[in-house]
Scaffold this motif. Structure first.
Motif, PDB file in Angstrom:
ATOM      1  N   ARG A  34       0.825  -1.211   0.000  1.00 49.86           N
ATOM      2  CA  ARG A  34       0.000   0.000   0.000  1.00 49.86           C
ATOM      3  C   ARG A  34       0.866   1.270   0.000  1.00 49.86           C
ATOM      4  NH1 ARG A  34      -3.490  -3.047   3.771  1.00 49.86           N
ATOM      5  NH2 ARG A  34      -5.440  -3.532   2.672  1.00 49.86           N
ATOM      6  N   LEU A  35       1.957   1.250   0.734  1.00 50.55           N
ATOM      7  CA  LEU A  35       2.860   2.406   0.724  1.00 50.55           C
ATOM      8  C   LEU A  35       3.446   2.641  -0.662  1.00 50.55           C
ATOM      9  CD1 LEU A  35       4.793   2.052   4.119  1.00 50.55           C
ATOM     10  CD2 LEU A  35       3.260   3.912   3.457  1.00 50.55           C
ATOM     11  N   ARG A  36       3.809   1.554  -1.335  1.00 52.61           N
ATOM     12  CA  ARG A  36       4.350   1.714  -2.684  1.00 52.61           C
ATOM     13  C   ARG A  36       3.275   2.209  -3.654  1.00 52.61           C
ATOM     14  NH1 ARG A  36       7.935   2.876  -4.811  1.00 52.61           N
ATOM     15  NH2 ARG A  36       8.462   1.304  -6.355  1.00 52.61           N
ATOM     16  N   LEU A  37       2.048   1.693  -3.505  1.00 48.78           N
ATOM     17  CA  LEU A  37       0.957   2.150  -4.365  1.00 48.78           C
ATOM     18  C   LEU A  37       0.635   3.620  -4.114  1.00 48.78           C
ATOM     19  CD1 LEU A  37      -1.418  -0.949  -4.191  1.00 48.78           C
ATOM     20  CD2 LEU A  37      -0.025  -0.213  -6.143  1.00 48.78           C
ATOM     21  N   LEU A  38       0.911   4.074  -2.890  1.00 43.63           N
ATOM     22  CA  LEU A  38       0.720   5.486  -2.556  1.00 43.63           C
ATOM     23  C   LEU A  38       1.785   6.355  -3.225  1.00 43.63           C
ATOM     24  CD1 LEU A  38      -1.036   7.381  -0.777  1.00 43.63           C
ATOM     25  CD2 LEU A  38       0.573   6.943   1.092  1.00 43.63           C
ATOM     26  N   GLY A  39       2.869   5.712  -3.682  1.00 40.21           N
ATOM     27  CA  GLY A  39       3.950   6.434  -4.334  1.00 40.21           C
ATOM     28  C   GLY A  39       5.213   6.516  -3.509  1.00 40.21           C
ATOM     29  N   CYS A  40       5.142   6.109  -2.228  1.00 41.40           N
ATOM     30  CA  CYS A  40       6.310   6.180  -1.343  1.00 41.40           C
ATOM     31  C   CYS A  40       7.355   5.148  -1.750  1.00 41.40           C
ATOM     32  CB  CYS A  40       5.891   5.929   0.107  1.00 41.40           C
ATOM     33  SG  CYS A  40       4.605   7.048   0.703  1.00 41.40           S
ATOM     34  N   SER A  41       8.612   5.495  -1.534  1.00 43.06           N
ATOM     35  CA  SER A  41       9.701   4.545  -1.745  1.00 43.06           C
ATOM     36  C   SER A  41       9.937   3.748  -0.467  1.00 43.06           C
ATOM     37  CB  SER A  41      10.982   5.278  -2.153  1.00 43.06           C
ATOM     38  OG  SER A  41      10.842   5.861  -3.435  1.00 43.06           O
ATOM     39  N   LEU A  42      10.512   2.548  -0.623  1.00 46.06           N
ATOM     40  CA  LEU A  42      10.805   1.674   0.511  1.00 46.06           C
ATOM     41  C   LEU A  42      12.250   1.211   0.429  1.00 46.06           C
ATOM     42  CD1 LEU A  42       7.603  -0.594   0.607  1.00 46.06           C
ATOM     43  CD2 LEU A  42       8.174   1.302   2.144  1.00 46.06           C
ATOM     44  N   SER A  43      12.938   1.296   1.552  1.00 52.14           N
ATOM     45  CA  SER A  43      14.348   0.930   1.614  1.00 52.14           C
ATOM     46  C   SER A  43      14.580  -0.108   2.708  1.00 52.14           C
ATOM     47  CB  SER A  43      15.209   2.173   1.896  1.00 52.14           C
ATOM     48  OG  SER A  43      16.576   1.830   2.019  1.00 52.14           O
ATOM     49  N   ILE A  44      15.423  -1.105   2.419  1.00 52.06           N
ATOM     50  CA  ILE A  44      15.831  -2.066   3.445  1.00 52.06           C
ATOM     51  C   ILE A  44      17.080  -1.514   4.115  1.00 52.06           C
ATOM     52  CG2 ILE A  44      16.605  -4.413   3.913  1.00 52.06           C
ATOM     53  CD1 ILE A  44      14.983  -5.386   1.596  1.00 52.06           C
ATOM     54  N   ASP A  45      16.944  -1.115   5.368  1.00 50.81           N
ATOM     55  CA  ASP A  45      18.029  -0.484   6.114  1.00 50.81           C
ATOM     56  C   ASP A  45      18.940  -1.541   6.735  1.00 50.81           C
ATOM     57  OD1 ASP A  45      19.513   1.567   7.162  1.00 50.81           O
ATOM     58  OD2 ASP A  45      18.111   2.060   8.767  1.00 50.81           O
ATOM     59  N   ASP A  46      20.196  -1.161   6.999  1.00 51.08           N
ATOM     60  CA  ASP A  46      21.183  -2.057   7.622  1.00 51.08           C
ATOM     61  C   ASP A  46      21.316  -3.347   6.830  1.00 51.08           C
ATOM     62  OD1 ASP A  46      21.592  -0.234   9.686  1.00 51.08           O
ATOM     63  OD2 ASP A  46      19.980  -1.082  10.885  1.00 51.08           O
ATOM     64  N   PHE A  47      21.228  -3.258   5.502  1.00 51.17           N
ATOM     65  CA  PHE A  47      21.302  -4.462   4.681  1.00 51.17           C
ATOM     66  C   PHE A  47      22.658  -5.136   4.873  1.00 51.17           C
ATOM     67  CE2 PHE A  47      22.043  -6.837   0.755  1.00 51.17           C
ATOM     68  CZ  PHE A  47      20.858  -7.567   0.677  1.00 51.17           C
ATOM     69  N   GLY A  48      22.613  -6.460   4.981  1.00 54.49           N
ATOM     70  CA  GLY A  48      23.838  -7.232   5.182  1.00 54.49           C
ATOM     71  C   GLY A  48      24.024  -7.709   6.595  1.00 54.49           C
ATOM     72  N   THR A  49      23.202  -7.207   7.546  1.00 56.61           N
ATOM     73  CA  THR A  49      23.348  -7.628   8.945  1.00 56.61           C
ATOM     74  C   THR A  49      22.358  -8.713   9.320  1.00 56.61           C
ATOM     75  OG1 THR A  49      21.848  -5.873   9.698  1.00 56.61           O
ATOM     76  CG2 THR A  49      24.195  -5.362   9.627  1.00 56.61           C
ATOM     77  N   GLY A  50      21.418  -9.014   8.416  1.00 53.79           N
ATOM     78  CA  GLY A  50      20.466 -10.093   8.669  1.00 53.79           C
ATOM     79  C   GLY A  50      20.666 -11.209   7.667  1.00 53.79           C
ATOM     80  N   PHE A  51      19.598 -11.983   7.405  1.00 54.40           N
ATOM     81  CA  PHE A  51      19.718 -13.106   6.486  1.00 54.40           C
ATOM     82  C   PHE A  51      18.623 -13.061   5.426  1.00 54.40           C
ATOM     83  CE2 PHE A  51      23.184 -15.207   8.315  1.00 54.40           C
ATOM     84  CZ  PHE A  51      23.088 -15.117   9.688  1.00 54.40           C
ATOM     85  N   SER A  52      18.427 -11.910   4.807  1.00 63.41           N
ATOM     86  CA  SER A  52      17.439 -11.810   3.747  1.00 63.41           C
ATOM     87  C   SER A  52      17.831 -12.712   2.577  1.00 63.41           C
ATOM     88  CB  SER A  52      17.339 -10.363   3.251  1.00 63.41           C
ATOM     89  OG  SER A  52      16.766  -9.534   4.232  1.00 63.41           O
ATOM     90  N   SER A  53      16.839 -13.384   2.004  1.00 62.57           N
ATOM     91  CA  SER A  53      17.093 -14.251   0.863  1.00 62.57           C
ATOM     92  C   SER A  53      16.742 -13.510  -0.419  1.00 62.57           C
ATOM     93  CB  SER A  53      16.246 -15.516   0.955  1.00 62.57           C
ATOM     94  OG  SER A  53      14.871 -15.198   0.849  1.00 62.57           O
ATOM     95  N   LEU A  54      17.261 -13.990  -1.540  1.00 62.29           N
ATOM     96  CA  LEU A  54      16.946 -13.390  -2.824  1.00 62.29           C
ATOM     97  C   LEU A  54      15.454 -13.512  -3.101  1.00 62.29           C
ATOM     98  CD1 LEU A  54      18.015 -12.041  -5.349  1.00 62.29           C
ATOM     99  CD2 LEU A  54      18.438 -14.304  -6.320  1.00 62.29           C
ATOM    100  N   LYS A  55      14.850 -14.643  -2.699  1.00 59.84           N
ATOM    101  CA  LYS A  55      13.412 -14.831  -2.876  1.00 59.84           C
ATOM    102  C   LYS A  55      12.633 -13.770  -2.112  1.00 59.84           C
ATOM    103  CE  LYS A  55       9.704 -18.212  -2.169  1.00 59.84           C
ATOM    104  NZ  LYS A  55       9.360 -19.561  -1.656  1.00 59.84           N
TER     105      LYS A  55
END
Length: 402
Positions: A284-305
């Protein structure tokens, strides 16, 4: 040489007692223990910090990564050692890591624990002579009444840190960072109060005040024909309630700004357990036009999926990876994250650019957007306005001579 101070974070009572007894046999005199992250943080504040945390990364009830990130930001810990039963590929990956959540990584102990292995692992902290924890005099977290009073008096203020195009020096946006302008203790950083704000469930009232301050500032800039993208930090739990998203939408309408004016940053660790409601509100935030950023990237275990499924359009690489950007491991991390961002059609922001060397290093690797003390420090709103005037004047001067 003094022995390291150690905190044992372990939810299982028996396993915790085994570790404490082993540390006692090794002659360590300053050993703290906790069964959960909240208790561990209280222990750290009470004792003024430790050198090493021993914890079980595989214990989902602890959320060790989030705890380690908060402890590192507060300057309460220097290094971490894991006591976990892990899958071979995860153990192999962790063994190659020099840091975890911004802390020095000492290694992984296998189960069952062995005294010799523990002695060898802790010896690394003695041998490397970890720098002492530099802390102010420990203070108790603020009470709920203090925070309510601070909110009522408008003491929580947005400070603004610019982001830049690294190649040209042009302004790429501004991030709003919360500061508590306390009447007796001075300006407090988030590490000194944010845990309490979350614990008392006052994060939404604080955010709403910061959002209003930021939109008011953008209104002043609009009258000067200046347009900026303004970034705010959100805790993932805030998007479990539709009311906050409705408030953001109404605030934009009231001030006459499109959603594209705002960017919201969410820490990577907060995205590990996604609920359908959180995913829907991100969309919904993206549909509103807002951008979204993943902060502190590299300190967790986010997967490509996970990255492909979520509607983020920016990655923000944690500053721990650029402090030693001239080293092969750090260069590889920056370069691979840049390649990942480009492949997913995302922008990449490099955090923590604190020196000329790190600035030149990430620029040489092809990074385009950066933020850090070397480029510009956070500043109060009344200081941002003259800073922007000076910055744009400097840019015009450079353009005239080019």
């Amino acid at each position: 040489m003094a022995h390291p101070r150690v905190l044992v974070l372990e939810s299982q009572r028996f396993q915790r007692s085994v570790l404490v007894k082993m540390l006692d046999r090794l002659g360590l005199q300053e050993v703290r223990q906790a069964s959960n992250a909240k208790q561990a943080m209280a222990q750290l504040h009470a004792c003024g910090g430790v050198d090493v945390v021993l914890c079980d990364l595989a214990d989902r009830s602890l959320d060790c990564l989030e705890f380690l990130r908060c402890a590192r930001q507060a300057g309460l810990v220097q290094a971490v050692a894991l006591c976990s039963e892990l899958r071979p590929e995860l153990r192999r990956a962790l063994a190659q890591m020099r840091s975890l959540s911004g802390l020095q990584m000492l290694g992984v102990l296998s189960q069952p624990l062995q005294l010799r292995a523990l002695r060898h692992l802790l010896h690394r902290s003695w041998r490397r002579r970890l720098p002492p924890v530099r802390l102010p005099v420990p203070r108790a977290l603020p009470s709920e009444q203090e925070i309510h009073q601070g909110l009522a008096l408008g003491e929580f203020r947005a400070w603004y840190q610019p982001k830049f195009m690294l190649g040209t020096g042009q302004l790429a946006g501004v991030e709003a960072l919360v500061r508590w302008e306390h009447p007796t203790r001075g300006v407090l950083l988030p590490a000194q109060f944010l845990a309490a704000v979350l614990a008392y469930d006052l994060i939404d009232p604080m955010f709403k005040q910061l959002l209003e301050q930021g939109l008011n500032l953008l209104g002043m800039l609009r009258r000067q024909q200046i347009q900026l993208e303004l970034a705010f930090n959100l805790h993932a739990s805030q998007l479990l309630d539709d009311q906050l998203l409705l408030h953001i939408q109404q605030a934009l309408l009231r001030h006459g700004f499109p959603g594209t004016t705002l960017l919201f940053e969410l820490a990577e660790n907060g995205l590990l357990d996604l609920s359908p409601r959180l995913q829907e509100n991100l969309l919904r935030l993206r549909l509103l036009g807002c951008s979204l950023s993943i902060d502190d990237f590299g300190t967790g275990f986010s997967s490509l999926k996970l990255l492909c499924q979520l509607p983020f359009n920016q990655l923000k690489l944690d500053g721990a990876f650029v402090r030693h950007v001239d080293e092969p491991h750090s260069r590889a991390m920056v370069a691979s994250t840049l390649a990942l961002a480009r492949s997913l059609d995302m922008s990449l922001v490099i955090e923590g650019i604190g020196t000329q060397r790190s600035h030149e290093g990430v620029l040489a690797l092809g990074c385009e957007i950066g933020q850090g003390f070397y480029l510009a420090r956070p500043m109060a709103g009344y200081r941002l306005l003259p800073w922007l005037e000076a910055h744009f004047a400097s840019q015009r001067t450079q353009s005239d001579f080019s």
